[in-house]
Enzyme design. Sequence first.
Site, PDB file in Angstrom:
ATOM      1  N   GLY A 319      -0.840   5.336   3.687  1.00  0.00           N
ATOM      2  CA  GLY A 319      -1.407   4.017   3.417  1.00  0.00           C
ATOM      3  C   GLY A 319      -1.679   3.072   4.615  1.00  0.00           C
ATOM      4  O   GLY A 319      -2.516   2.410   4.735  1.00  0.00           O
ATOM      5  N   ASP A 320      -0.398   3.076   5.258  1.00  0.00           N
ATOM      6  CA  ASP A 320      -0.351   2.433   6.543  1.00  0.00           C
ATOM      7  C   ASP A 320      -1.343   2.785   7.679  1.00  0.00           C
ATOM      8  O   ASP A 320      -1.923   2.062   8.352  1.00  0.00           O
ATOM      9  CB  ASP A 320       0.974   2.394   7.340  1.00  0.00           C
ATOM     10  N   ALA A 321      -1.472   4.077   7.745  1.00  0.00           N
ATOM     11  CA  ALA A 321      -2.314   4.864   8.631  1.00  0.00           C
ATOM     12  C   ALA A 321      -3.770   4.284   8.266  1.00  0.00           C
ATOM     13  O   ALA A 321      -4.543   4.260   8.986  1.00  0.00           O
ATOM     14  CB  ALA A 321      -2.088   6.212   8.876  1.00  0.00           C
TER      15      ALA A 321
END
Length: 365
Positions: A319-321
């Site tokens: 999700g961060d990526a």
Amino acid sequence: MAYEGILLGMGNPLLDISLVVDEEFLKKYDIKLNNAILAEEKHLPMYQEMASKPNVEYIAGGATQNSIKVAQWMLQIPGATDYIGCIGKDKFGEEMKKNSKAAGVNVQYLEDETAPTGTCAVCVVGGERIMMLESIYVLSTGIARFKLGSICRSLIANLSAANCYKSEHLKKPENWALVEKAKYFYIAGFFLTVSPESIQLVAEHAAAKNKVFSMNLSAPFICEFFKDAQEKALPYMDFVFGNETEARTFSKVHGWETDDVAEIALKISQWPKASGTYKRTTVITQGADPVIVAEDGKVKQFPVILLPKEKLVDTNGAGDAFVGGFLSQLVQGKSIEDCVRAGCYASNVIIQRSGCTYPEKPEFK
């Protein structure tokens, strides 16, 4: 277009410390395999012992910092990204600075004199790479909340300084200059538990100067237990990111009585705004299911890149990526379609590796 300092992130930095250990090491510190815990007194000497080993690995982590690092990697433009958060004045803090600098991110950490840098010990046994913990945060109530990846073993987190950020640091002329320079802002919802005042300062600045302000729902507990702080920041958000679980929790908390992610995304996009410069866009990821984008009263769905199971290593940081990839195109004025495509690409790269790491250069076109 000048890209220097165009994207600024604020959040909770954690330094992941990874080391191959043996059974004796586990017994010494009373560590169980396939477990994730917060550090107790008996674990504290372990961090220094791990740091003294020649094959120890350090990776600067934490949700927002992961996204900013991925955006910098995708952009491949020196000096494009800045990051602010709190670390301790210690060896691990120095490692965090070195790691972030190597990633090309300009970091301006508040260095707390009393609390050590937030760390997460990652124990690797018998050559098996243990998947990293994406983030562990302690709420102001003292309750530990774990956001885990698909596989987590022998992870011991000592948070400390990450929770000590103060807005006085942000207000310093040299740091506020980064805010003035930036055109885009990204803050994970976790930071609402630490310094909502800092979030408000940046949000109001973005609205007044017609800049783009974005946040992430980040976790169900943020939507539940930090509802007021989240609602205060929401009118300023031009982009809202999240996943399907967080979106459904948001809906439940606000009494919307719907589990339909597309409908929820649309409702979030139509929440009143503090500034009329930009219409709000809501971007919800759903794992292997299509990404949902709601804007201007319409909902679009974008398929993700499907990956054979045998290539899947670790969903941590996916999700961060995605956010990092998305932002890397947004700051270049690209279309939403290109932003989502870049987000899916970055996410696809990260889940084929351990932790939120990536090869030297992206192959995104």
